[in-house]
Design a protein around this motif. Structure first.
Motif, PDB file in Angstrom:
ATOM      1  N   ALA A   1      -2.932   7.192   5.764  1.00 52.68           N
ATOM      2  CA  ALA A   1      -3.430   8.560   5.563  1.00 52.68           C
ATOM      3  C   ALA A   1      -2.295   9.565   5.717  1.00 52.68           C
ATOM      4  O   ALA A   1      -2.207  10.546   4.970  1.00 52.68           O
ATOM      5  N   GLU A   2      -1.425   9.327   6.683  1.00 48.43           N
ATOM      6  CA  GLU A   2      -0.294  10.230   6.902  1.00 48.43           C
ATOM      7  C   GLU A   2       0.680  10.153   5.725  1.00 48.43           C
ATOM      8  O   GLU A   2       1.258  11.163   5.314  1.00 48.43           O
ATOM      9  N   TRP A   3       0.863   8.966   5.179  1.00 49.93           N
ATOM     10  CA  TRP A   3       1.711   8.814   3.987  1.00 49.93           C
ATOM     11  C   TRP A   3       1.119   9.576   2.807  1.00 49.93           C
ATOM     12  O   TRP A   3       1.844  10.242   2.064  1.00 49.93           O
ATOM     13  N   ARG A   4      -0.190   9.495   2.647  1.00 47.97           N
ATOM     14  CA  ARG A   4      -0.833  10.203   1.524  1.00 47.97           C
ATOM     15  C   ARG A   4      -0.705  11.709   1.703  1.00 47.97           C
ATOM     16  O   ARG A   4      -0.511  12.447   0.731  1.00 47.97           O
ATOM     17  N   ASN A   5      -0.772  12.174   2.951  1.00 43.46           N
ATOM     18  CA  ASN A   5      -0.608  13.601   3.217  1.00 43.46           C
ATOM     19  C   ASN A   5       0.794  14.068   2.835  1.00 43.46           C
ATOM     20  O   ASN A   5       0.977  15.129   2.234  1.00 43.46           O
ATOM     21  N   ALA A   6       1.806  13.230   3.192  1.00 42.96           N
ATOM     22  CA  ALA A   6       3.183  13.556   2.825  1.00 42.96           C
ATOM     23  C   ALA A   6       3.371  13.510   1.318  1.00 42.96           C
ATOM     24  O   ALA A   6       4.200  14.231   0.756  1.00 42.96           O
ATOM     25  N   LEU A   7       2.588  12.678   0.666  1.00 38.12           N
ATOM     26  CA  LEU A   7       2.689  12.526  -0.786  1.00 38.12           C
ATOM     27  C   LEU A   7       2.208  13.771  -1.520  1.00 38.12           C
ATOM     28  O   LEU A   7       2.795  14.194  -2.516  1.00 38.12           O
ATOM     29  N   THR A   8       1.160  14.394  -0.996  1.00 43.10           N
ATOM     30  CA  THR A   8       0.541  15.525  -1.704  1.00 43.10           C
ATOM     31  C   THR A   8       0.951  16.880  -1.156  1.00 43.10           C
ATOM     32  O   THR A   8       0.796  17.896  -1.832  1.00 43.10           O
ATOM     33  N   ASN A   9       1.491  16.903   0.084  1.00 43.31           N
ATOM     34  CA  ASN A   9       1.790  18.177   0.730  1.00 43.31           C
ATOM     35  C   ASN A   9       3.264  18.529   0.557  1.00 43.31           C
ATOM     36  O   ASN A   9       4.122  18.050   1.288  1.00 43.31           O
ATOM     37  N   ARG A  10       3.544  19.410  -0.387  1.00 41.82           N
ATOM     38  CA  ARG A  10       4.931  19.790  -0.643  1.00 41.82           C
ATOM     39  C   ARG A  10       5.498  20.685   0.453  1.00 41.82           C
ATOM     40  O   ARG A  10       6.701  20.920   0.510  1.00 41.82           O
ATOM     41  N   GLU A  11       4.626  21.185   1.335  1.00 45.74           N
ATOM     42  CA  GLU A  11       5.121  22.013   2.438  1.00 45.74           C
ATOM     43  C   GLU A  11       6.033  21.219   3.368  1.00 45.74           C
ATOM     44  O   GLU A  11       6.792  21.780   4.137  1.00 45.74           O
ATOM     45  N   TRP A  12       5.926  19.898   3.282  1.00 49.29           N
ATOM     46  CA  TRP A  12       6.784  19.072   4.116  1.00 49.29           C
ATOM     47  C   TRP A  12       8.250  19.270   3.759  1.00 49.29           C
ATOM     48  O   TRP A  12       9.122  18.952   4.545  1.00 49.29           O
ATOM     49  N   SER A  13       8.517  19.766   2.589  1.00 53.65           N
ATOM     50  CA  SER A  13       9.908  20.018   2.200  1.00 53.65           C
ATOM     51  C   SER A  13      10.430  21.317   2.790  1.00 53.65           C
ATOM     52  O   SER A  13      11.586  21.666   2.636  1.00 53.65           O
ATOM     53  N   ASP A  14       9.573  22.040   3.512  1.00 57.61           N
ATOM     54  CA  ASP A  14       9.963  23.297   4.150  1.00 57.61           C
ATOM     55  C   ASP A  14      10.164  23.039   5.645  1.00 57.61           C
ATOM     56  O   ASP A  14       9.279  22.498   6.313  1.00 57.61           O
ATOM     57  N   ALA A  15      11.336  23.423   6.156  1.00 57.47           N
ATOM     58  CA  ALA A  15      11.663  23.138   7.559  1.00 57.47           C
ATOM     59  C   ALA A  15      10.658  23.768   8.505  1.00 57.47           C
ATOM     60  O   ALA A  15      10.244  23.155   9.491  1.00 57.47           O
ATOM     61  N   LYS A  16      10.244  25.002   8.220  1.00 59.35           N
ATOM     62  CA  LYS A  16       9.300  25.693   9.104  1.00 59.35           C
ATOM     63  C   LYS A  16       8.003  24.902   9.230  1.00 59.35           C
ATOM     64  O   LYS A  16       7.505  24.649  10.327  1.00 59.35           O
TER      65      LYS A  16
ATOM     66  N   GLU B   1       0.819  -1.210   0.000  1.00 57.38           N
ATOM     67  CA  GLU B   1       0.000   0.000   0.000  1.00 57.38           C
ATOM     68  C   GLU B   1       0.859   1.268   0.000  1.00 57.38           C
ATOM     69  O   GLU B   1       0.444   2.319  -0.500  1.00 57.38           O
ATOM     70  N   LEU B   2       2.077   1.155   0.544  1.00 60.09           N
ATOM     71  CA  LEU B   2       2.925   2.335   0.696  1.00 60.09           C
ATOM     72  C   LEU B   2       4.032   2.416  -0.345  1.00 60.09           C
ATOM     73  O   LEU B   2       4.560   3.497  -0.617  1.00 60.09           O
ATOM     74  N   LYS B   3       4.388   1.294  -0.905  1.00 61.91           N
ATOM     75  CA  LYS B   3       5.549   1.205  -1.801  1.00 61.91           C
ATOM     76  C   LYS B   3       5.466   2.203  -2.951  1.00 61.91           C
ATOM     77  O   LYS B   3       6.473   2.814  -3.336  1.00 61.91           O
ATOM     78  N   CYS B   4       4.282   2.391  -3.491  1.00 61.10           N
ATOM     79  CA  CYS B   4       4.125   3.277  -4.639  1.00 61.10           C
ATOM     80  C   CYS B   4       4.265   4.755  -4.285  1.00 61.10           C
ATOM     81  O   CYS B   4       4.376   5.608  -5.170  1.00 61.10           O
ATOM     82  N   MET B   5       4.267   5.079  -2.989  1.00 57.14           N
ATOM     83  CA  MET B   5       4.339   6.488  -2.570  1.00 57.14           C
ATOM     84  C   MET B   5       5.770   6.936  -2.269  1.00 57.14           C
ATOM     85  O   MET B   5       6.032   8.130  -2.145  1.00 57.14           O
ATOM     86  N   VAL B   6       6.684   5.981  -2.093  1.00 55.91           N
ATOM     87  CA  VAL B   6       8.017   6.301  -1.590  1.00 55.91           C
ATOM     88  C   VAL B   6       8.724   7.339  -2.440  1.00 55.91           C
ATOM     89  O   VAL B   6       9.242   8.347  -1.938  1.00 55.91           O
ATOM     90  N   ASP B   7       8.745   7.137  -3.763  1.00 56.77           N
ATOM     91  CA  ASP B   7       9.488   8.055  -4.642  1.00 56.77           C
ATOM     92  C   ASP B   7       8.995   9.486  -4.527  1.00 56.77           C
ATOM     93  O   ASP B   7       9.794  10.427  -4.477  1.00 56.77           O
ATOM     94  N   LYS B   8       7.660   9.652  -4.495  1.00 57.08           N
ATOM     95  CA  LYS B   8       7.104  11.005  -4.446  1.00 57.08           C
ATOM     96  C   LYS B   8       7.382  11.674  -3.106  1.00 57.08           C
ATOM     97  O   LYS B   8       7.713  12.865  -3.042  1.00 57.08           O
ATOM     98  N   VAL B   9       7.295  10.905  -2.011  1.00 54.56           N
ATOM     99  CA  VAL B   9       7.587  11.448  -0.681  1.00 54.56           C
ATOM    100  C   VAL B   9       9.043  11.903  -0.607  1.00 54.56           C
ATOM    101  O   VAL B   9       9.353  13.003  -0.119  1.00 54.56           O
ATOM    102  N   VAL B  10       9.950  11.058  -1.115  1.00 56.88           N
ATOM    103  CA  VAL B  10      11.379  11.402  -1.106  1.00 56.88           C
ATOM    104  C   VAL B  10      11.622  12.638  -1.955  1.00 56.88           C
ATOM    105  O   VAL B  10      12.381  13.541  -1.579  1.00 56.88           O
ATOM    106  N   GLU B  11      10.955  12.722  -3.086  1.00 59.40           N
ATOM    107  CA  GLU B  11      11.122  13.872  -3.974  1.00 59.40           C
ATOM    108  C   GLU B  11      10.709  15.165  -3.289  1.00 59.40           C
ATOM    109  O   GLU B  11      11.335  16.215  -3.466  1.00 59.40           O
ATOM    110  N   ASN B  12       9.642  15.098  -2.479  1.00 58.63           N
ATOM    111  CA  ASN B  12       9.154  16.288  -1.771  1.00 58.63           C
ATOM    112  C   ASN B  12      10.152  16.818  -0.742  1.00 58.63           C
ATOM    113  O   ASN B  12      10.042  17.964  -0.307  1.00 58.63           O
ATOM    114  N   CYS B  13      11.118  15.981  -0.351  1.00 58.01           N
ATOM    115  CA  CYS B  13      12.100  16.410   0.657  1.00 58.01           C
ATOM    116  C   CYS B  13      13.245  17.212   0.051  1.00 58.01           C
ATOM    117  O   CYS B  13      14.139  17.680   0.781  1.00 58.01           O
TER     118      CYS B  13
END
Length: 888
Positions: free
Chosen positions: A380-395, A348-360
């Protein structure tokens, strides 16, 4: 003429014959006839040598108490003196038999006197040579300092770091090699590394420092963290510590810079100075780093890091600089997977890894922070990290992680950390948090609160709000997160944090009246207001400033609960401190203090620390602080007077630290008294932690509260110093003339729980070390026994009985045990010595082998064995049972 010549030749021949024939005969008779004179000369020589030995030994003892290593030639001289003096005394005793005479007393006994007289004359010469050697200028200094941490030692195969190949990021390994090549270039003096916050510059420096030391590229490596608000004194201290240079805190910054500069200029060794995290130009001369107009450092090379290339290129005039780039996707993914673990294989999570890493954005700091967050997160938290690019911002990430903290107490702890984010010390955090009342649920004892605080700090690490660390006493926050943390504290607590650009001149009256927390550390503030008008202020941290604090400063801060003055100077503390009725925690660490009597009016005070201060007297008024639970007098080396009754009045004290501090205890029954006595500690019914030095066991009274301590460092006798190789919770060092003290109930309770035990000078009692503790050494990890001739064995068990001993012991040091015959006599249970790793035996003349055949099972686990000056030692292991029995 011929007759005269013949007469002359004959005369010379007779003279030579007399010289060759009669002189030796005369010398041999001299051993008999001058026997008494030889004996007297030897006796006088031994007496003079003993006086010289005492003088040298006093100097050696003084150095040992200070934790300084002794020069090898001094040790050898002392050993030689001891051996030769013993031989001389034995020779003089043998000489007593030479008084008997032959022929009814008419003639001396030639057979006895001749060999003894001959030996006496030769021994007198040996004694004289030893005496002359002590007068040598080399004997004026008997010790040397420990090797400073910055001195590069020749690496051994075991000392080399082991880094797993799969943990190495190729891009980081490549740039490390490039920088190493440039550092080795004699034409390059200043090297810079730049890149955005969170890219891993500090980690890269750690790898470079390790590699430089492993390859012996420099003789000395000194590292300092500069930070956004540079503190010259701290930078100087970090460099000086690496060099082994002592700088005192009361010296002005310029004076420290001059001493550091002279030290660096006079050193002929190759020195690398690493300065991490520069935000603006750093004036090297103000620090004490010798350099020219172009920042070319004499005798040294500089390795610098900054977020900004222009700081390195223009301000610091770097010869060559390197950009540390963000990680490419494959490396970023590998780092992410390493942290998240097997969850990346979840369908369920494997397909999200690349996009989450990219957002960092390829920043290791964010990759690790997000990975930690998702390691236990739901889909749900993984999906949030997948779509929320703000996670790449330290603040956004810090705010997100802060808001996710479930417990308001842990949130408040994070805000406390934000007030002093660069070095978060456990002891300070505990004082702050308990002073603010954050640990009311857990404050039945300070130990309970401390344990909960440790768990809470680990929670902040798990949430990536604090950096990971192997240390239990110091935590740090990444500089990329500091501003966000301060911003959150400003919002939540109306906190005011002084910086170079912000201070009292910029803060409005409204801001001051609303603020509940204030931290002024190394800021540009050069003057404080006459009265601090902050009626809601709960915590004030004021560190390392030279400004004056007026007597009326605290008139409008009556709600203050936590006050920390560090590295300030007072003739007397502000009289307005008497208004601080709500103050629970007060730190006066490393302060210059004369009169502290005003503190007696702070009746609600629970935490009081004078750590490293210049206080010389603890006045009677301190005895009025009956709510006090914590008192730290560590390293108060000038403290010589604790007024009678002060300690006895502190009935609620739980933790008392007097390490490297007061030891001027008075004897019981003395009148009138002018100082503290040990029996005052009996009143402290809640005492659980104690560090204390007692010069002589005569000062001890019965039924001291030491037996119920959870943590202790107790030293009895003048042979000990406070430095220790092992950091254990319970350390006991005893200098004893007899075993009577060991029978005391509190000593037996201490022995049962002690983890690090040192024994010296036991003259009588048991023949077995293990028998000293009636209940057995249940928790002992490290044992050091010296100068105790009564011991024949470490463990002595009866035949046909499986004796259990030292089941947790990791290191064993046996020194100057003149009658020690064996480690173990008899049979031992399987678990005995099952964790032993280090064994050192020195100057134990009677021991013939270390281990019996029955103990060979422990050999595979032992990592280090050292044997020295054990003259009868034949084998490590007794080679046969028959031989073993024979030795027994």
């Amino acid at each position: 003429m011929a007759e005269a010549f013949a007469t002359s030749v004959a005369s010379n021949l007779v003279s030579k014959l007399g010289e060759y024939l009669f002189a030796p005969i005369g010398r041999q008779f001299g051993y008999v006839l001058c026997y008494k004179s030889y004996a007297q000369d030897l006796e006088n020589g031994v007496e003079k040598l003993e006086i010289s030995r005492e003088r040298v030994q006093y100097s050696v003892n003084e150095a040992v108490y200070g934790g300084k290593p002794i020069h090898t030639d001094i040790k050898k001289w002392l050993d030689s003196v001891e051996n030769k003096a013993t031989e001389a005394q034995n020779l003089l005793k043998q000489g007593e038999s030479a008084k008997s005479a032959c022929f009814h007393g008419w003639l001396p006994n030639l057979v006895v006197r001749h060999p003894i007289g001959r030996k006496m004359k030769k021994m007198t010469q040996v004694i004289k040579e030893l005496q002359d050697k002590s007068a040598n200028s080399n004997f004026q200094k008997v010790s040397h300092e420990d090797t400073p941490i910055g001195i590069v030692k020749k690496p051994t195969s075991t000392a080399r770091s082991v880094v797993k190949k799969e943990d190495v990021l190729e891009s980081r390994a490549s740039i490390t090699e490039d920088i190493i090549k440039v550092i080795a270039d004699n034409k390059v003096f200043v090297i810079g590394v730049y890149g955005p916050g969170g890219v891993g510059k500090s980690k890269l420096l750690e790898d470079i420092e390790r590699k430089v030391k492993e390859e012996n590229l420099f003789d000395v490596v000194a590292t300092a963290n500069v930070s956004r608000n540079p503190d010259p004194k701290r930078i100087q201290a970090e460099i000086a510590y690496a060099l082994g240079l002592m700088l005192t805190n009361d010296e002005p910054t310029r004076g420290r810079a001059d001493r550091l500069c002279k030290r660096l200029e006079s050193d002929s060794k190759k020195i690398l100075i690493i300065l991490d995290n520069l935000w603006t130009k750093l004036e090297l001369k103000e620090i004490g780093i010798p350099c020219g107009y172009d920042n070319k450092v004499r005798n040294c090379k500089l390795l610098l890091t900054s977020r900004y290339r222009d700081v390195l290129l223009n301000d610091m005039v770097s010869d060559q600089d390197f950009r540390l780039n963000e990680l490419k996707h494959e490396e970023a993914r590998r780092l992410f997977e390493r942290t998240v673990g097997d969850r990346v294989n979840d369908p369920e999570l494997k397909c999200m890894v690349d996009k989450v890493v990219e957002n960092c954005g390829g920043l290791p700091l964010l990759i690790l922070s997000v990975a930690k967050r998702l390691k236990h997160g739901d889909s749900a938290e993984w999906r949030n990290a997948l779509t929320n690019r703000e996670w790449s911002d330290a603040k956004s990430l810090v705010e997100l992680n802060y808001n996710d903290l479930k417990d308001e107490r842990i949130k408040s702890l994070f805000l406390v950390c934000a007030l002093d984010p660069m070095s978060i010390f456990m002891r300070c955090s505990l004082a702050y948090c308990m002073g603010l009342g954050l640990y009311r649920k857990f404050n039945k004892t300070i130990q309970n609160a401390g344990e909960r605080l440790t768990l809470d700090l680990r929670s902040l690490q798990d949430s990536s709000l604090l950096l990971d660390s192997d240390e239990n006493e110091v935590f740090k926050m990444h500089d990329k997160f500091v501003d966000v943390a301060i911003s959150i504290a400003s919002t939540e607590w109306n906190a005011l944090v002084g910086t170079k650009d912000c201070g009292f001149k910029e803060w409005s009256k409204d801001e001051l009246r609303k603020c509940t927390a204030m931290s002024i550390q190394l800021s540009g503030i050069d003057k404080l207001p006459e009265i601090l008008d902050c009626p809601d202020l709960r915590i004030l941290l004021l560190h390392e400033h030279n400004f004056k604090i007026s007597d009326s400063f605290f008139q409008s801060t009556r709600k203050l609960q936590v006050l920390d003055f560090t590295c300030l100077s007072f003739t007397s503390l502000p009289s307005s401190m008497e208004f601080l009725e709500n103050l629970k925690s007060l730190s006066l660490d490393f302060c210059h203090l004369d009169d502290v009597s005003v503190l007696g009016k702070l009746k609600g005070l629970q935490f009081l620390s004078f750590h490293g201060s210049t206080i010389a007297r603890l006045p009677t008024e301190i005895g009025g602080l009956i709510e006090l639970r914590f008192l730290d007098l560590t390293s108060c080396i000038k403290l010589k007077v604790v007024e009678p009754g002060v300690l006895g009045s502190l009935v609620n004290l739980e933790e008392l630290y007097m390490e490297d501090s007061f030891d001027q205890w008075e004897l019981e029954g003395k009148a009138p008294r002018s100082n503290a006595i040990l029996s005052e500690l009996k009143n402290m019914k809640n005492l659980s932690t104690l560090s204390i030095a007692i010069p002589h066991s005569a000062y001890l009274s019965r039924h001291l509260p030491f037996g119920k301590l959870n943590k202790h460092k107790i030293q009895i006798g003048e042979v000990w110093n406070w430095r220790g190789k092992y950091k254990e919770s319970r350390t006991l060092k005893l200098k004893l003339n007899s075993g009577n003290l060991l029978l005391e109930e509190w000593v037996q309770k201490c022995l049962q729980r002690t983890q690090d035990l040192h024994l010296d000078g036991l003259q009588d009692g048991n023949d077995s070390i293990h028998d000293l503790c009636i209940e057995g050494f249940q928790e002992l990890k490290h044992l050091h026994v010296q100068n105790s001739p009564s011991f024949q064995y470490v463990v002595h068990s009866t035949e046909n009985f499986q004796y259990t001993a030292f089941t947790r012991l990791e290191s064993l040091f046996l020194e100057n045990l003149s009658n020690l015959e064996k480690i173990c006599h008899g049979c031992l249970a399987q678990e005995s010595f099952s964790k032993l790793k280090i064994l050192k035996v020195d100057n134990c003349d009677e021991i013939k082998h270390l281990f019996s055949l029955s103990m060979t099972r422990i050999l595979p686990q032992v990592e280090e064995i050292q044997i020295s000056k054990c003259h009868l030692m034949k084998q490590i292991v007794a080679y046969a049972k028959a031989n073993e029995d024979k030795d027994e």
